[in-house]
Design a protein around this motif. Structure first.
Motif, mmCIF file in Angstrom:
data_model
loop_
_atom_site.group_PDB
_atom_site.id
_atom_site.type_symbol
_atom_site.label_atom_id
_atom_site.label_comp_id
_atom_site.label_asym_id
_atom_site.label_seq_id
_atom_site.Cartn_x
_atom_site.Cartn_y
_atom_site.Cartn_z
ATOM 1 N N THR A 103 0.800 -1.230 0.000
ATOM 2 C CA THR A 103 0.000 0.000 0.000
ATOM 3 C C THR A 103 0.835 1.284 0.000
ATOM 4 O OG1 THR A 103 -0.163 -0.046 2.410
ATOM 5 C CG2 THR A 103 -1.968 -1.054 1.187
ATOM 6 N N LEU A 104 2.107 1.216 0.380
ATOM 7 C CA LEU A 104 2.902 2.430 0.564
ATOM 8 C C LEU A 104 3.770 2.704 -0.656
ATOM 9 C CD1 LEU A 104 4.109 1.796 4.240
ATOM 10 C CD2 LEU A 104 2.145 3.175 3.489
ATOM 11 N N ASP A 105 3.770 3.953 -1.099
ATOM 12 C CA ASP A 105 4.643 4.354 -2.198
ATOM 13 C C ASP A 105 6.038 4.708 -1.700
ATOM 14 O OD1 ASP A 105 2.876 4.800 -4.862
ATOM 15 O OD2 ASP A 105 1.689 5.217 -3.073
ATOM 16 N N THR A 106 6.123 5.269 -0.507
ATOM 17 C CA THR A 106 7.409 5.665 0.068
ATOM 18 C C THR A 106 7.376 5.452 1.580
ATOM 19 O OG1 THR A 106 7.619 7.412 -1.610
ATOM 20 C CG2 THR A 106 9.103 7.539 0.282
ATOM 21 N N VAL A 107 8.491 4.952 2.116
ATOM 22 C CA VAL A 107 8.711 4.946 3.569
ATOM 23 C C VAL A 107 9.936 5.797 3.837
ATOM 24 C CG1 VAL A 107 9.263 3.582 5.614
ATOM 25 C CG2 VAL A 107 7.666 2.673 3.914
ATOM 26 N N GLN A 108 9.809 6.738 4.772
ATOM 27 C CA GLN A 108 10.900 7.653 5.115
ATOM 28 C C GLN A 108 11.368 7.401 6.536
ATOM 29 O OE1 GLN A 108 9.317 11.370 2.320
ATOM 30 N NE2 GLN A 108 9.133 11.539 4.544
ATOM 31 N N LEU A 109 12.681 7.365 6.703
ATOM 32 C CA LEU A 109 13.298 7.223 8.022
ATOM 33 C C LEU A 109 14.459 8.193 8.075
ATOM 34 C CD1 LEU A 109 13.459 5.504 10.710
ATOM 35 C CD2 LEU A 109 15.151 4.103 9.502
ATOM 36 N N PHE A 110 14.230 9.365 8.662
ATOM 37 C CA PHE A 110 15.215 10.428 8.654
ATOM 38 C C PHE A 110 15.806 10.645 10.049
ATOM 39 C CE2 PHE A 110 12.515 12.415 5.037
ATOM 40 C CZ PHE A 110 13.068 11.528 4.123
ATOM 41 N N PHE A 111 17.115 10.504 10.138
ATOM 42 C CA PHE A 111 17.873 10.764 11.371
ATOM 43 C C PHE A 111 17.336 9.966 12.566
ATOM 44 C CE2 PHE A 111 18.025 14.456 8.565
ATOM 45 C CZ PHE A 111 19.390 14.468 8.277
ATOM 46 N N PRO A 112 17.229 8.639 12.402
ATOM 47 C CA PRO A 112 16.828 7.827 13.553
ATOM 48 C C PRO A 112 17.932 7.797 14.596
ATOM 49 C CG PRO A 112 17.564 6.417 11.771
ATOM 50 C CD PRO A 112 17.541 7.822 11.221
ATOM 51 N N ARG A 130 7.199 -5.771 2.477
ATOM 52 C CA ARG A 130 5.829 -6.255 2.365
ATOM 53 C C ARG A 130 4.840 -5.105 2.249
ATOM 54 N NH1 ARG A 130 5.522 -9.354 7.455
ATOM 55 N NH2 ARG A 130 3.419 -8.495 7.495
ATOM 56 N N LYS A 131 5.102 -4.017 2.936
ATOM 57 C CA LYS A 131 4.150 -2.909 2.979
ATOM 58 C C LYS A 131 4.283 -1.978 1.781
ATOM 59 C CE LYS A 131 2.846 -4.754 6.675
ATOM 60 N NZ LYS A 131 1.527 -5.427 6.759
ATOM 61 N N LEU A 132 5.465 -1.933 1.167
ATOM 62 C CA LEU A 132 5.676 -1.086 -0.015
ATOM 63 C C LEU A 132 4.999 -1.698 -1.239
ATOM 64 C CD1 LEU A 132 9.464 -0.229 0.421
ATOM 65 C CD2 LEU A 132 7.625 1.476 0.287
ATOM 66 N N LYS A 133 4.501 -0.822 -2.092
ATOM 67 C CA LYS A 133 4.030 -1.268 -3.401
ATOM 68 C C LYS A 133 5.230 -1.703 -4.251
ATOM 69 C CE LYS A 133 0.158 2.026 -3.737
ATOM 70 N NZ LYS A 133 -0.324 3.232 -4.460
ATOM 71 N N PRO A 134 5.036 -2.529 -5.264
ATOM 72 C CA PRO A 134 6.119 -2.774 -6.217
ATOM 73 C C PRO A 134 6.608 -1.443 -6.793
ATOM 74 C CG PRO A 134 4.331 -4.329 -6.566
ATOM 75 C CD PRO A 134 3.828 -3.323 -5.566
ATOM 76 N N GLY A 135 7.902 -1.216 -6.742
ATOM 77 C CA GLY A 135 8.460 0.064 -7.187
ATOM 78 C C GLY A 135 8.508 1.112 -6.088
ATOM 79 N N GLY A 136 7.939 0.802 -4.926
ATOM 80 C CA GLY A 136 7.976 1.737 -3.798
ATOM 81 C C GLY A 136 9.388 1.897 -3.252
ATOM 82 N N VAL A 137 9.642 3.023 -2.579
ATOM 83 C CA VAL A 137 11.003 3.384 -2.181
ATOM 84 C C VAL A 137 11.118 3.529 -0.660
ATOM 85 C CG1 VAL A 137 12.771 5.198 -2.320
ATOM 86 C CG2 VAL A 137 11.518 4.512 -4.372
ATOM 87 N N PHE A 138 12.183 2.962 -0.105
ATOM 88 C CA PHE A 138 12.570 3.174 1.288
ATOM 89 C C PHE A 138 13.707 4.193 1.292
ATOM 90 C CE2 PHE A 138 14.739 1.090 5.209
ATOM 91 C CZ PHE A 138 14.241 2.084 6.038
ATOM 92 N N HIS A 139 13.438 5.372 1.868
ATOM 93 C CA HIS A 139 14.390 6.484 1.875
ATOM 94 C C HIS A 139 14.876 6.720 3.298
ATOM 95 C CE1 HIS A 139 15.119 11.077 1.031
ATOM 96 N NE2 HIS A 139 16.235 10.419 1.321
ATOM 97 N N MET A 140 16.182 6.590 3.502
ATOM 98 C CA MET A 140 16.808 6.794 4.811
ATOM 99 C C MET A 140 17.778 7.961 4.757
ATOM 100 S SD MET A 140 17.754 2.771 4.956
ATOM 101 C CE MET A 140 17.478 2.736 3.169
ATOM 102 N N ALA A 141 17.981 8.611 5.896
ATOM 103 C CA ALA A 141 19.018 9.640 6.007
ATOM 104 C C ALA A 141 19.578 9.612 7.426
ATOM 105 C CB ALA A 141 18.455 11.026 5.689
ATOM 106 N N THR A 142 20.884 9.811 7.529
ATOM 107 C CA THR A 142 21.539 9.854 8.836
ATOM 108 C C THR A 142 22.754 10.763 8.777
ATOM 109 O OG1 THR A 142 22.580 8.516 10.593
ATOM 110 C CG2 THR A 142 22.940 7.797 8.319
#
Length: 242
Positions: free
Chosen positions: A137-146, A170-182
């Motif tokens: 269901t998700l197009d993008t998951v963001q995790l910034f400065f954990p 599992r939660k991202l759509k096909p082609g969905g992006v996991f974006h991290m920053a630290t």
């Protein structure tokens, strides 16, 4: 779930469920709510807040439309999350944060900027993802400065771990992006190692490591100050490919 329960009080759980129930990548420091934060919670939580539930939400019903869905884990005080939602009205945003003062601040910020395409959870992100968000269901998951958990003995508390990134897949759509920053180089290296070994992801970096900060991720005051002092910031973006 109480973390004080003895393990023998629990029925036998599948291995993934055991992991999901025990992982805690944060320390709950409740802090004192300001009057403004409490007022925002009282006034705006009924329309912008979402409660943890054991069944998946229909977010198209929540937002009243079909739109790309961005989920941010640990939005802090919410200033950059509200800015992103304001600057991308064609997308819908979900924020998850365990600290009530941050939730109150984010609600107030959203109201100030008349942001309507944002909903918030005040709960553990792993439980929300596992129980309240449907697969694909998700197009993008963001995790910034954990929290970097920079001491070596605490590295196991870092949220970016093999089991967690497979939950996200599992939660991202096909082609969905996991974006991290630290801004911790060692954590950036850890993220890159975990993600490079993770099944079903493709690194979007042309050099197969880090990407430049994309325009849609706001430069925070804290980050800007660090950059001016010569501190590094590392962005990683991985796409779900299967």
């Amino acid at each position: 779930m109480s973390e004080q329960q003895h393990p023998t009080d629990q029925p036998e759980q599948p291995q993934e469920e055991k992991f999901l129930r025990k992982i805690r990548s944060f320390v709950l420091r409740e802090g004192r709510l300001t009057k403004g934060q409490q007022r925002s919670l009282d006034l705006f939580w009924p329309t912008m807040g979402l409660e943890h539930q054991a069944t998946s939400y229909d977010f198209s019903q929540i937002f009243g439309r079909q739109a790309p869905l961005v989920l941010e884990i640990g939005f802090g005080m919410g200033k950059s999350l509200v800015q992103m939602a304001k600057e991308a009205p064609e997308k819908d945003f979900i924020g998850i944060e365990v600290h009530k003062p941050g939730v109150g601040a984010c609600l107030g910020e959203a109201e100030t900027h008349a942001v309507k395409n944002l909903r918030l959870f005040e709960h553990d992100a792993v439980e929300i993802l596992e129980q309240s968000v449907a697969d694909n269901t998700l197009d993008t998951v963001q995790l910034f400065f954990p929290d970097p958990w920079h001491k070596k003995r605490h590295h196991k508390r870092r949220i970016v771990q093999p089991e967690f990134v497979q939950l996200l897949r599992r939660k991202l759509k096909p082609g969905g992006v996991f974006h991290m920053a630290t801004d911790w180089e060692n954590y950036a290296e850890h993220m890159l190692e975990v993600m490079s070994a993770a099944e079903g992801y493709q690194n979007l970096s042309a050099s197969n490591d880090y990407v430049p900060r994309p325009d849609h991720r706001p430069l925070t005051k804290f980050e800007n100050r660090g950059v001016n002092l010569g501190h590094g910031v590392w962005d990683l973006m991985f796409k779900k490919v299967n």
